[in-house]
Design a protein around this motif. Structure first.
Motif, PDB file in Angstrom:
ATOM      1  N   LEU A   7      -1.716  -8.270  14.692  1.00 22.13           N
ATOM      2  CA  LEU A   7      -2.065  -7.625  13.904  1.00 22.13           C
ATOM      3  C   LEU A   7      -2.773  -7.601  12.985  1.00 22.13           C
ATOM      4  O   LEU A   7      -3.678  -8.627  13.220  1.00 22.13           O
ATOM      5  CB  LEU A   7      -0.488  -8.436  12.861  1.00 22.13           C
ATOM      6  CG  LEU A   7       0.728  -8.971  13.225  1.00 22.13           C
ATOM      7  CD1 LEU A   7       1.320  -9.544  12.261  1.00 22.13           C
ATOM      8  CD2 LEU A   7       1.045  -7.680  13.720  1.00 22.13           C
ATOM      9  N   HIS A   9      -5.247  -5.982  10.335  1.00 22.73           N
ATOM     10  CA  HIS A   9      -5.176  -5.508   8.843  1.00 22.73           C
ATOM     11  C   HIS A   9      -6.191  -4.655   8.050  1.00 22.73           C
ATOM     12  O   HIS A   9      -7.244  -5.712   8.656  1.00 22.73           O
ATOM     13  CB  HIS A   9      -4.407  -5.785   7.631  1.00 22.73           C
ATOM     14  CG  HIS A   9      -3.217  -6.834   8.017  1.00 22.73           C
ATOM     15  ND1 HIS A   9      -2.349  -7.638   8.811  1.00 22.73           N
ATOM     16  CD2 HIS A   9      -1.809  -6.200   7.635  1.00 22.73           C
ATOM     17  CE1 HIS A   9      -1.138  -7.513   8.601  1.00 22.73           C
ATOM     18  NE2 HIS A   9      -0.343  -7.007   8.073  1.00 22.73           N
ATOM     19  N   GLN A  10      -6.488  -3.776   7.714  1.00 26.57           N
ATOM     20  CA  GLN A  10      -8.051  -3.135   7.170  1.00 26.57           C
ATOM     21  C   GLN A  10      -7.844  -4.140   5.994  1.00 26.57           C
ATOM     22  O   GLN A  10      -7.063  -3.986   5.001  1.00 26.57           O
ATOM     23  CB  GLN A  10      -7.458  -1.748   7.171  1.00 26.57           C
ATOM     24  CG  GLN A  10      -9.138  -1.490   6.281  1.00 26.57           C
ATOM     25  CD  GLN A  10      -9.556  -0.106   6.752  1.00 26.57           C
ATOM     26  OE1 GLN A  10      -9.087   0.486   7.079  1.00 26.57           O
ATOM     27  NE2 GLN A  10     -10.110   0.441   6.805  1.00 26.57           N
ATOM     28  N   ASP A  11      -9.033  -4.595   5.254  1.00 30.28           N
ATOM     29  CA  ASP A  11      -8.932  -5.474   3.872  1.00 30.28           C
ATOM     30  C   ASP A  11      -9.991  -4.823   3.409  1.00 30.28           C
ATOM     31  O   ASP A  11     -10.133  -3.461   3.533  1.00 30.28           O
ATOM     32  CB  ASP A  11     -10.108  -6.814   4.493  1.00 30.28           C
ATOM     33  CG  ASP A  11      -9.747  -7.319   5.513  1.00 30.28           C
ATOM     34  OD1 ASP A  11      -8.204  -8.012   5.668  1.00 30.28           O
ATOM     35  OD2 ASP A  11     -10.434  -8.753   6.228  1.00 30.28           O
ATOM     36  N   TYR A  16     -11.585  -5.605   8.894  1.00 25.63           N
ATOM     37  CA  TYR A  16     -10.293  -5.824  10.138  1.00 25.63           C
ATOM     38  C   TYR A  16     -10.121  -7.300  10.456  1.00 25.63           C
ATOM     39  O   TYR A  16     -10.971  -8.058  10.712  1.00 25.63           O
ATOM     40  CB  TYR A  16     -10.283  -4.724  11.425  1.00 25.63           C
ATOM     41  CG  TYR A  16      -9.704  -3.623  10.976  1.00 25.63           C
ATOM     42  CD1 TYR A  16      -8.623  -3.177  10.838  1.00 25.63           C
ATOM     43  CD2 TYR A  16     -10.838  -2.110  10.893  1.00 25.63           C
ATOM     44  CE1 TYR A  16      -9.434  -1.890   9.936  1.00 25.63           C
ATOM     45  CE2 TYR A  16     -11.735  -0.898  10.939  1.00 25.63           C
ATOM     46  CZ  TYR A  16     -10.205  -0.427   9.588  1.00 25.63           C
ATOM     47  OH  TYR A  16     -10.481   0.950  10.188  1.00 25.63           O
ATOM     48  N   SER A  17      -8.986  -7.386  10.022  1.00 25.57           N
ATOM     49  CA  SER A  17      -8.414  -9.338   9.860  1.00 25.57           C
ATOM     50  C   SER A  17      -7.724  -9.051  11.572  1.00 25.57           C
ATOM     51  O   SER A  17      -6.985  -8.295  11.460  1.00 25.57           O
ATOM     52  CB  SER A  17      -8.315  -9.191   8.356  1.00 25.57           C
ATOM     53  OG  SER A  17      -6.814  -9.508   8.131  1.00 25.57           O
ATOM     54  N   ALA A  75       4.933  -9.082   8.438  1.00 27.52           N
ATOM     55  CA  ALA A  75       4.023  -9.599   8.598  1.00 27.52           C
ATOM     56  C   ALA A  75       3.235  -8.326   9.002  1.00 27.52           C
ATOM     57  O   ALA A  75       1.775  -7.856   8.787  1.00 27.52           O
ATOM     58  CB  ALA A  75       3.078 -10.736   8.999  1.00 27.52           C
ATOM     59  N   SER A  76       4.106  -7.507   9.328  1.00 32.91           N
ATOM     60  CA  SER A  76       3.876  -6.237  10.841  1.00 32.91           C
ATOM     61  C   SER A  76       3.962  -5.472   9.747  1.00 32.91           C
ATOM     62  O   SER A  76       3.457  -4.798  10.100  1.00 32.91           O
ATOM     63  CB  SER A  76       4.361  -5.905  11.536  1.00 32.91           C
ATOM     64  OG  SER A  76       5.920  -6.109  11.347  1.00 32.91           O
ATOM     65  N   LYS A  77       4.339  -5.121   8.417  1.00 39.87           N
ATOM     66  CA  LYS A  77       4.184  -3.851   7.305  1.00 39.87           C
ATOM     67  C   LYS A  77       2.996  -3.665   7.548  1.00 39.87           C
ATOM     68  O   LYS A  77       1.780  -4.248   7.502  1.00 39.87           O
ATOM     69  CB  LYS A  77       5.298  -4.243   5.838  1.00 39.87           C
ATOM     70  CG  LYS A  77       5.125  -3.262   5.607  1.00 39.87           C
ATOM     71  CD  LYS A  77       5.921  -3.747   4.635  1.00 39.87           C
ATOM     72  CE  LYS A  77       5.665  -1.906   3.839  1.00 39.87           C
ATOM     73  NZ  LYS A  77       6.393  -1.549   2.447  1.00 39.87           N
ATOM     74  N   ASP A  78       2.542  -2.499   7.800  1.00 41.20           N
ATOM     75  CA  ASP A  78       1.348  -1.836   7.069  1.00 41.20           C
ATOM     76  C   ASP A  78       0.090  -2.207   8.693  1.00 41.20           C
ATOM     77  O   ASP A  78      -1.430  -2.245   8.100  1.00 41.20           O
ATOM     78  CB  ASP A  78       0.835  -1.461   5.717  1.00 41.20           C
ATOM     79  CG  ASP A  78       1.566  -1.478   4.568  1.00 41.20           C
ATOM     80  OD1 ASP A  78       2.100   0.128   5.141  1.00 41.20           O
ATOM     81  OD2 ASP A  78       1.965  -1.940   3.679  1.00 41.20           O
ATOM     82  N   ALA A  79       0.784  -3.022   9.106  1.00 42.09           N
ATOM     83  CA  ALA A  79      -0.337  -3.283  10.214  1.00 42.09           C
ATOM     84  C   ALA A  79      -1.099  -2.640  11.077  1.00 42.09           C
ATOM     85  O   ALA A  79       0.130  -1.825  11.851  1.00 42.09           O
ATOM     86  CB  ALA A  79      -0.306  -4.621  10.747  1.00 42.09           C
TER      87      ALA A  79
END
Length: 94
Positions: A7, A9-11, A16-17, A75-79
Motif C-alpha cells: 500500500l 500512500h502519499q504523505d 510516499y510511504s 488501510a487501502s482507502k486512498d492508497a
C-alpha cells in the motif's frame, strides 16, 4: 516468484510511504512512487537476509483474501496498490 501487495500512500510532504498488509510493522518510503517501489523491493530482500528473525515474512495473501479483511479495506482507502516481486528462492540461494 512471490508478489506481496504493498500500500503506497502519499504523505503531506509529497513523499510516499509504503506498508505491507501481510508484513505488519514493516514500512519504507520514497520521494517518488517509483523510488518507494524500489525501496519496498529492497526491504523485502533485506527481510529475507534478516538472520535474527526480527522481520516475519508471512505468506502473501491473494487480492480476494485481502479484500475480505476489513483492516486491509480500511488501510487501502486512498492508497495505490502495488505488487512487489520477491524471489524467495533466489534470495535463499545467495
Amino acid at each position: 516468484m512471490v508478489h506481496y501487495v504493498a500500500l503506497i500512500h502519499q504523505d503531506a510532504d509529497g513523499s510516499y510511504s509504503v506498508s505491507f498488509p501481510d508484513i505488519p510493522g514493516v514500512v519504507t518510503a520514497g520521494e517518488t512512487i517509483e523510488e518507494a517501489e524500489e525501496e519496498a523491493a529492497e526491504l523485502l530482500a533485506y527481510a529475507m537476509e534478516d538472520s535474527d528473525g526480527a522481520i516475519a515474512l508471512n505468506p502473501p495473501r491473494s487480492i480476494d483474501e485481502l479484500n475480505n479483511d476489513p483492516v486491509f479495506v480500511a488501510a487501502s482507502k486512498d492508497a495505490i496498490l502495488a505488487l512487489i516481486e520477491f524471489d524467495a528462492e533466489a534470495d535463499a540461494a545467495e
